[in-house]
Design a protein around this motif. Structure first.
Motif, PDB file in Angstrom:
ATOM      1  N   TYR A 133       7.116  11.559   7.328  1.00 19.63           N
ATOM      2  CA  TYR A 133       5.927  10.989   7.962  1.00 19.63           C
ATOM      3  C   TYR A 133       5.304  11.935   8.987  1.00 19.63           C
ATOM      4  O   TYR A 133       4.082  11.990   9.132  1.00 19.63           O
ATOM      5  CB  TYR A 133       6.263   9.664   8.641  1.00 19.63           C
ATOM      6  CG  TYR A 133       6.447   8.481   7.718  1.00 19.63           C
ATOM      7  CD1 TYR A 133       5.928   8.443   6.433  1.00 19.63           C
ATOM      8  CD2 TYR A 133       7.150   7.362   8.161  1.00 19.63           C
ATOM      9  CE1 TYR A 133       6.089   7.345   5.613  1.00 19.63           C
ATOM     10  CE2 TYR A 133       7.319   6.249   7.346  1.00 19.63           C
ATOM     11  CZ  TYR A 133       6.789   6.244   6.086  1.00 19.63           C
ATOM     12  OH  TYR A 133       6.951   5.145   5.274  1.00 19.63           O
ATOM     13  N   ARG A 134       6.126  12.673   9.719  1.00 20.66           N
ATOM     14  CA  ARG A 134       5.592  13.578  10.745  1.00 20.66           C
ATOM     15  C   ARG A 134       4.715  14.678  10.143  1.00 20.66           C
ATOM     16  O   ARG A 134       3.959  15.333  10.857  1.00 20.66           O
ATOM     17  CB  ARG A 134       6.727  14.187  11.572  1.00 20.66           C
ATOM     18  CG  ARG A 134       7.374  13.187  12.503  1.00 20.66           C
ATOM     19  CD  ARG A 134       8.273  13.838  13.537  1.00 20.66           C
ATOM     20  NE  ARG A 134       9.326  14.663  12.998  1.00 20.66           N
ATOM     21  CZ  ARG A 134      10.595  14.288  12.828  1.00 20.66           C
ATOM     22  NH1 ARG A 134      10.971  13.056  13.147  1.00 20.66           N
ATOM     23  NH2 ARG A 134      11.487  15.126  12.356  1.00 20.66           N
ATOM     24  N   THR A 192       5.713   6.546  -0.853  1.00 24.46           N
ATOM     25  CA  THR A 192       6.538   5.482  -0.306  1.00 24.46           C
ATOM     26  C   THR A 192       5.678   4.275   0.066  1.00 24.46           C
ATOM     27  O   THR A 192       4.455   4.360   0.076  1.00 24.46           O
ATOM     28  CB  THR A 192       7.342   5.994   0.915  1.00 24.46           C
ATOM     29  OG1 THR A 192       8.279   5.010   1.321  1.00 24.46           O
ATOM     30  CG2 THR A 192       6.430   6.375   2.065  1.00 24.46           C
ATOM     31  N   TYR A 193       6.343   3.168   0.347  1.00 17.07           N
ATOM     32  CA  TYR A 193       5.666   1.915   0.701  1.00 17.07           C
ATOM     33  C   TYR A 193       6.104   1.479   2.101  1.00 17.07           C
ATOM     34  O   TYR A 193       7.091   0.768   2.246  1.00 17.07           O
ATOM     35  CB  TYR A 193       6.035   0.809  -0.286  1.00 17.07           C
ATOM     36  CG  TYR A 193       5.503   0.992  -1.679  1.00 17.07           C
ATOM     37  CD1 TYR A 193       4.296   0.432  -2.064  1.00 17.07           C
ATOM     38  CD2 TYR A 193       6.227   1.718  -2.625  1.00 17.07           C
ATOM     39  CE1 TYR A 193       3.814   0.579  -3.356  1.00 17.07           C
ATOM     40  CE2 TYR A 193       5.754   1.877  -3.918  1.00 17.07           C
ATOM     41  CZ  TYR A 193       4.554   1.305  -4.273  1.00 17.07           C
ATOM     42  OH  TYR A 193       4.081   1.455  -5.551  1.00 17.07           O
ATOM     43  N   PRO A 194       5.386   1.882   3.139  1.00 16.88           N
ATOM     44  CA  PRO A 194       5.743   1.398   4.481  1.00 16.88           C
ATOM     45  C   PRO A 194       5.548  -0.113   4.578  1.00 16.88           C
ATOM     46  O   PRO A 194       4.780  -0.704   3.814  1.00 16.88           O
ATOM     47  CB  PRO A 194       4.753   2.121   5.399  1.00 16.88           C
ATOM     48  CG  PRO A 194       4.236   3.266   4.596  1.00 16.88           C
ATOM     49  CD  PRO A 194       4.278   2.812   3.169  1.00 16.88           C
ATOM     50  N   LEU A 220      -3.823   8.242   1.852  1.00 15.55           N
ATOM     51  CA  LEU A 220      -3.465   9.591   2.288  1.00 15.55           C
ATOM     52  C   LEU A 220      -3.557   9.777   3.801  1.00 15.55           C
ATOM     53  O   LEU A 220      -3.014  10.747   4.324  1.00 15.55           O
ATOM     54  CB  LEU A 220      -4.387  10.618   1.606  1.00 15.55           C
ATOM     55  CG  LEU A 220      -4.360  10.642   0.079  1.00 15.55           C
ATOM     56  CD1 LEU A 220      -5.404  11.627  -0.449  1.00 15.55           C
ATOM     57  CD2 LEU A 220      -2.969  10.997  -0.427  1.00 15.55           C
ATOM     58  N   ASN A 221      -4.257   8.896   4.515  1.00 19.59           N
ATOM     59  CA  ASN A 221      -4.515   9.140   5.933  1.00 19.59           C
ATOM     60  C   ASN A 221      -4.181   7.955   6.855  1.00 19.59           C
ATOM     61  O   ASN A 221      -5.024   7.484   7.609  1.00 19.59           O
ATOM     62  CB  ASN A 221      -5.969   9.569   6.141  1.00 19.59           C
ATOM     63  CG  ASN A 221      -6.970   8.500   5.768  1.00 19.59           C
ATOM     64  OD1 ASN A 221      -6.762   7.701   4.856  1.00 19.59           O
ATOM     65  ND2 ASN A 221      -8.073   8.480   6.488  1.00 19.59           N
ATOM     66  N   PRO A 222      -2.927   7.515   6.846  1.00 20.40           N
ATOM     67  CA  PRO A 222      -2.562   6.460   7.805  1.00 20.40           C
ATOM     68  C   PRO A 222      -2.562   7.015   9.228  1.00 20.40           C
ATOM     69  O   PRO A 222      -2.251   8.188   9.443  1.00 20.40           O
ATOM     70  CB  PRO A 222      -1.141   6.082   7.378  1.00 20.40           C
ATOM     71  CG  PRO A 222      -0.596   7.340   6.785  1.00 20.40           C
ATOM     72  CD  PRO A 222      -1.774   7.975   6.088  1.00 20.40           C
ATOM     73  N   MET A 263       0.866  -1.189   0.000  1.00 23.30           N
ATOM     74  CA  MET A 263       0.000   0.000   0.000  1.00 23.30           C
ATOM     75  C   MET A 263       0.899   1.234   0.000  1.00 23.30           C
ATOM     76  O   MET A 263       1.621   1.501   0.947  1.00 23.30           O
ATOM     77  CB  MET A 263      -0.916   0.034   1.226  1.00 23.30           C
ATOM     78  CG  MET A 263      -1.795   1.276   1.284  1.00 23.30           C
ATOM     79  SD  MET A 263      -2.792   1.605  -0.199  1.00 23.30           S
ATOM     80  CE  MET A 263      -4.053   0.349  -0.032  1.00 23.30           C
ATOM     81  N   ARG A 264       0.827   1.942  -1.100  1.00 19.31           N
ATOM     82  CA  ARG A 264       1.606   3.169  -1.228  1.00 19.31           C
ATOM     83  C   ARG A 264       0.978   4.235  -0.334  1.00 19.31           C
ATOM     84  O   ARG A 264      -0.243   4.342  -0.228  1.00 19.31           O
ATOM     85  CB  ARG A 264       1.606   3.612  -2.698  1.00 19.31           C
ATOM     86  CG  ARG A 264       2.500   4.761  -3.028  1.00 19.31           C
ATOM     87  CD  ARG A 264       2.580   5.059  -4.532  1.00 19.31           C
ATOM     88  NE  ARG A 264       1.355   4.800  -5.263  1.00 19.31           N
ATOM     89  CZ  ARG A 264       1.172   3.757  -6.085  1.00 19.31           C
ATOM     90  NH1 ARG A 264       2.125   2.863  -6.284  1.00 19.31           N
ATOM     91  NH2 ARG A 264       0.027   3.593  -6.724  1.00 19.31           N
ATOM     92  N   VAL A 265       1.819   5.052   0.302  1.00 24.67           N
ATOM     93  CA  VAL A 265       1.365   6.166   1.119  1.00 24.67           C
ATOM     94  C   VAL A 265       1.954   7.438   0.522  1.00 24.67           C
ATOM     95  O   VAL A 265       3.127   7.481   0.163  1.00 24.67           O
ATOM     96  CB  VAL A 265       1.813   6.005   2.590  1.00 24.67           C
ATOM     97  CG1 VAL A 265       1.608   7.295   3.379  1.00 24.67           C
ATOM     98  CG2 VAL A 265       1.063   4.856   3.251  1.00 24.67           C
ATOM     99  N   LYS A 266       1.108   8.456   0.421  1.00 24.75           N
ATOM    100  CA  LYS A 266       1.591   9.761  -0.047  1.00 24.75           C
ATOM    101  C   LYS A 266       1.652  10.715   1.133  1.00 24.75           C
ATOM    102  O   LYS A 266       0.683  10.856   1.877  1.00 24.75           O
ATOM    103  CB  LYS A 266       0.668  10.337  -1.116  1.00 24.75           C
ATOM    104  CG  LYS A 266       1.139  11.704  -1.607  1.00 24.75           C
ATOM    105  CD  LYS A 266       0.194  12.302  -2.636  1.00 24.75           C
ATOM    106  CE  LYS A 266       0.693  13.665  -3.106  1.00 24.75           C
ATOM    107  NZ  LYS A 266      -0.276  14.301  -4.010  1.00 24.75           N
ATOM    108  N   VAL A 267       2.808  11.359   1.279  1.00 24.04           N
ATOM    109  CA  VAL A 267       2.950  12.444   2.242  1.00 24.04           C
ATOM    110  C   VAL A 267       2.626  13.715   1.454  1.00 24.04           C
ATOM    111  O   VAL A 267       3.480  14.262   0.763  1.00 24.04           O
ATOM    112  CB  VAL A 267       4.369  12.500   2.835  1.00 24.04           C
ATOM    113  CG1 VAL A 267       4.473  13.630   3.851  1.00 24.04           C
ATOM    114  CG2 VAL A 267       4.754  11.158   3.464  1.00 24.04           C
ATOM    115  N   SER A 268       1.382  14.143   1.522  1.00 24.67           N
ATOM    116  CA  SER A 268       0.920  15.251   0.681  1.00 24.67           C
ATOM    117  C   SER A 268       1.734  16.520   0.887  1.00 24.67           C
ATOM    118  O   SER A 268       2.025  17.235  -0.077  1.00 24.67           O
ATOM    119  CB  SER A 268      -0.560  15.536   0.946  1.00 24.67           C
ATOM    120  OG  SER A 268      -1.331  14.408   0.586  1.00 24.67           O
TER     121      SER A 268
END
Length: 191
Positions: A127-128, A80-82, A102-104, A69-74
């Motif tokens: 990530y922060r 990235t792929y955590p 978008l909202n982990p 699951m790709r995550v975007k840091v908008s």
């Protein structure tokens, strides 16, 4: 001899390429970065964490994803792929492909010699910037040890740790607890 300039990709071009290849790539500021393969231990640990979270979240409106699951840091533009991602909010995705979260609320990274500095440093800085993120865990491969960074309501991050195969660590935001005996099942370390 002159250096040839490389054309930078747009996020849309990156996603079109990424969705059409088997290998995974991070994306940042117009450039794609290949992600390497993982060790046996890394795969066991990631699978164990995913299995534990899955069983704890099965009857709740939460979703846990492993590896793909790709995550975007908008805020920064990093894709990235955590190793493991959890959200108990209604998942929000970048587009109709539903493959870029978008909202982990919780992200878990299994450390390796080649990724540890990045996972602790620059990646955590990115990530922060995710408003929904409340918990970030770093899981050692070479010993039974988990570090959990939690963001309080005041925005301040605090650290809690679990060490030893008998220990466990709670993820209060998503209402889960990981027993290190489960996290490290079938993993052995050289003496």
């Amino acid at each position: 001899m002159s250096a040839q300039l490389q054309r930078l990709l747009t996020p849309e071009e990156y996603l079109a390429i990424e969705r059409d290849v088997e290998a995974k790539h991070e994306f940042y500021h117009g450039e794609m970065f290949a992600m390497g393969g993982a060790s046996r231990e890394h795969n066991l640990i990631t699978g164990n964490i995913g299995a534990s979270l899955h069983s704890q979240l099965l009857q709740r409106p939460c979703e846990a994803y492993q590896n793909d699951m790709r995550v975007k840091v908008s805020a920064s533009g990093l894709y990235t792929y955590p190793d493991v991602v959890v959200t108990c909010e209604k998942p929000r995705f970048e587009d109709e492909h539903f493959d870029t979260l978008l909202n982990p609320q919780a992200i878990i990274e299994v450390l390796s010699e080649t990724t540890e500095k990045y996972d602790r440093g620059k990646k955590f800085e990115h990530y922060r910037q995710i408003e929904s993120l409340r918990e970030y865990a770093l899981v050692a491969q070479d010993r039974a040890h988990v570090e959990l960074f939690s963001r309080g309501n005041d925005g301040v991050w605090s650290l809690s740790e679990a060490t030893g195969i008998e220990a466990s660590i709670a993820f209060p935001t998503v209402g889960c607890e990981l027993a290190l005996a489960d996290v490290y099942a079938k993993v052995s370390w050289a003496s």
